[in-house]
Design a protein around this motif. Structure first.
Motif, mmCIF file in Angstrom:
data_model
loop_
_atom_site.group_PDB
_atom_site.id
_atom_site.type_symbol
_atom_site.label_atom_id
_atom_site.label_comp_id
_atom_site.label_asym_id
_atom_site.label_seq_id
_atom_site.Cartn_x
_atom_site.Cartn_y
_atom_site.Cartn_z
ATOM 1 N N SER A 1 -8.225 -4.971 0.516
ATOM 2 C CA SER A 1 -8.121 -4.517 1.115
ATOM 3 C C SER A 1 -8.846 -2.268 0.831
ATOM 4 N N SER A 2 -9.053 -2.203 0.942
ATOM 5 C CA SER A 2 -9.330 -0.633 0.335
ATOM 6 C C SER A 2 -7.891 -0.149 0.901
ATOM 7 N N THR A 3 -7.235 -0.365 2.033
ATOM 8 C CA THR A 3 -5.761 -0.264 2.184
ATOM 9 C C THR A 3 -5.275 -0.266 0.322
ATOM 10 N N SER A 4 -4.971 -1.604 -0.344
ATOM 11 C CA SER A 4 -4.377 -2.003 -1.715
ATOM 12 C C SER A 4 -5.352 -1.522 -2.612
ATOM 13 N N GLU A 5 -6.886 -0.647 -2.636
ATOM 14 C CA GLU A 5 -7.605 0.082 -4.108
ATOM 15 C C GLU A 5 -6.568 1.172 -4.015
ATOM 16 N N ALA A 6 -6.348 1.641 -2.728
ATOM 17 C CA ALA A 6 -5.821 3.479 -2.804
ATOM 18 C C ALA A 6 -4.741 3.197 -3.494
ATOM 19 N N ALA A 7 -3.640 2.033 -3.601
ATOM 20 C CA ALA A 7 -2.271 1.800 -4.114
ATOM 21 C C ALA A 7 -2.740 1.781 -5.549
ATOM 22 N N VAL A 8 -4.173 1.195 -5.999
ATOM 23 C CA VAL A 8 -4.246 0.618 -7.585
ATOM 24 C C VAL A 8 -4.937 2.232 -7.713
ATOM 25 N N GLU A 9 -5.202 2.542 -7.859
ATOM 26 C CA GLU A 9 -4.762 4.428 -7.977
ATOM 27 C C GLU A 9 -4.203 5.234 -7.980
ATOM 28 N N HIS A 10 -2.744 5.384 -7.533
ATOM 29 C CA HIS A 10 -1.683 5.327 -7.730
ATOM 30 C C HIS A 10 -1.491 4.822 -8.774
ATOM 31 N N ALA A 11 -1.473 3.187 -8.990
ATOM 32 C CA ALA A 11 -0.818 3.177 -9.946
ATOM 33 C C ALA A 11 -0.829 3.178 -11.480
ATOM 34 N N VAL A 12 -2.696 2.829 -11.264
ATOM 35 C CA VAL A 12 -3.648 2.936 -12.413
ATOM 36 C C VAL A 12 -3.075 3.990 -13.426
ATOM 37 N N ASP A 13 -3.079 5.577 -12.281
ATOM 38 C CA ASP A 13 -2.585 6.832 -12.731
ATOM 39 C C ASP A 13 -0.744 6.590 -13.574
ATOM 40 N N LEU A 14 -0.485 6.034 -12.845
ATOM 41 C CA LEU A 14 1.823 6.061 -13.494
ATOM 42 C C LEU A 14 0.904 5.227 -14.454
#
Length: 153
Positions: free
Chosen positions: A12-25
């Motif tokens: 979902s778009s909700t989880s995609e927002a989290a993906v961006e943070h996870a990849v950055d970290l």
């Protein structure tokens, strides 16, 4: 600080927002990135027969092509974002209760941080719909970063 980061995803778009943070970290800390898709067998049990549901829980998707494709697309999204930054991703699909399987995955794989999206629901909507994120927070002692999808630009 972090060696292994888990991002549970449902595509979902909700989880995609989290993906961006996870990849950055993961990039910042040179951490391994794990993508987990959980097939929620509780929600599927209303539409599937018992035998078919048992096979899914055992990882035998059989003719459930749509479920398998949705899972592969969701974890593939994480892997693609990570690959753009030169990061490797471990992709995993399970079936069962999402918060329980997330907690199990955390423990079994030595995860240091979980990054999850949230709709930011409250009150009666949360009580009626439940929250995988909230249940995950209660199911693990590992830090969980909750990304409010409604608050991102």
């Amino acid at each position: 600080m972090y060696e292994k980061i888990l991002v549970p995803t449902d595509g979902s778009s909700t989880s995609e927002a989290a993906v961006e943070h996870a990849v950055d970290l993961a990039e910042k800390y040179e951490a391994g990135l794990h993508a987990l898709y959980v097939i929620d067998t509780d929600s599927m049990s209303l539409s599937l027969g018992g035998e078919q549901l048992d096979r899914i829980e055992q990882g035998q998707y059989g003719e459930m092509t749509e479920v398998r494709e949705r899972a592969e697309k969701a974890t593939g999204y994480v892997a693609d974002r990570a690959r753009e930054r030169g990061l490797e991703t471990v992709e995993h699909v399970s079936a069962g209760k999402p918060h329980s399987l997330i907690a199990d995955y955390v423990e079994d794989n030595g995860i240091d941080l979980v990054v999850m999206g949230s709709h930011g629901r409250s009150g009666i909507r949360r009580a009626l719909l439940g929250s995988v994120t909230e249940r995950t927070l209660r199911s693990t002692h590992t830090p969980v970063l909750v990304v409010d999808a409604d608050g991102r630009e």
